[in-house]
Design a protein around this motif. Sequence first.
Motif, short mmCIF file in Angstrom:
data_model
loop_
_atom_site.label_atom_id
_atom_site.label_comp_id
_atom_site.label_asym_id
_atom_site.label_seq_id
_atom_site.Cartn_x
_atom_site.Cartn_y
_atom_site.Cartn_z
N ARG A 86 -10.95 10.62 -4.15
CA ARG A 86 -11.55 10.43 -2.97
C ARG A 86 -10.67 10.37 -1.73
NH1 ARG A 86 -15.25 6.62 -3.70
NH2 ARG A 86 -13.88 5.08 -2.42
N PHE A 87 -9.75 9.26 -2.02
CA PHE A 87 -8.92 8.97 -1.07
C PHE A 87 -8.09 10.38 -0.53
CE2 PHE A 87 -4.58 7.79 0.47
CZ PHE A 87 -4.88 7.04 1.62
N SER A 137 -4.02 4.00 6.43
CA SER A 137 -4.45 5.26 5.57
C SER A 137 -3.28 5.56 4.87
CB SER A 137 -4.94 6.28 6.68
OG SER A 137 -6.05 5.71 7.30
N ILE A 138 -2.14 5.00 4.91
CA ILE A 138 -0.70 5.73 4.09
C ILE A 138 -1.05 5.12 2.91
CG2 ILE A 138 1.62 5.36 3.65
CD1 ILE A 138 2.00 5.42 6.71
N PRO A 139 -0.81 5.91 1.78
CA PRO A 139 -0.96 5.21 0.12
C PRO A 139 0.11 4.46 -0.11
CG PRO A 139 -0.70 7.65 0.16
CD PRO A 139 -0.79 7.15 1.60
N TRP A 140 0.56 3.34 0.63
CA TRP A 140 1.56 2.42 0.24
C TRP A 140 1.65 2.00 -1.18
CZ3 TRP A 140 4.58 2.27 3.98
CH2 TRP A 140 3.97 2.22 5.45
N ALA A 141 3.16 1.97 -1.68
CA ALA A 141 3.39 1.60 -3.05
C ALA A 141 2.74 0.02 -3.41
CB ALA A 141 4.75 1.48 -3.21
N PRO A 144 -3.22 -1.83 -3.75
CA PRO A 144 -4.16 -1.97 -4.97
C PRO A 144 -5.00 -0.87 -5.30
CG PRO A 144 -4.96 -3.65 -3.57
CD PRO A 144 -3.70 -3.11 -2.62
N LEU A 145 -5.40 -0.27 -4.12
CA LEU A 145 -6.52 0.87 -3.98
C LEU A 145 -5.83 2.17 -4.42
CD1 LEU A 145 -8.51 -0.33 -0.81
CD2 LEU A 145 -8.97 -0.68 -3.19
#
Length: 154
Positions: A86-87, A137-141, A144-145
């Motif tokens: 979804r992200f 909104s960045i998928p950081w390393a 946890p999400l």
Amino acid sequence: MYAILLPLHSLVRWLVLITLVFAIIRAYRGWISCKSFSKFDDALCKIVVNVLNIQMTIGIVLYCISPIVSYFLHNFKEAVHQRQVRFFGMEHITMMIIAVIVITIGFNKVKYKTSDEEKYKTMAIWFAIGLFIILSSIPWAFSPLTSRPNFRPF
């Protein structure tokens, strides 16, 4: 093409963040110190918006060819309940487009301000709001999400 664009998108993210943070720092300094809005500041605004638009273009192409997004679009009822799918299928692109719009509006407002103080203030506020949206909104390393590596190899 996906194998090239994904690391490129990851790399250009850092260029977006560096130019945006630099522009925000200059804007707040100029606003607080009552400096004159220079040609460099004007060029910096244009650079930020151009780098951001390049990143958005890469991102939209990635969105169109991503296997994760394809799964999301073809299996929406199930995929909407899967956090990572979804992200990338909905949340990331929506928030990033909003950030690009916010920063672009700020850039356009700066162009029409008459005083230097108003230009710096407008730049500082709109660019900072855009940066906040981008950072969230960045998928950081470390997220946890939804985490992805900070640097992807080519």
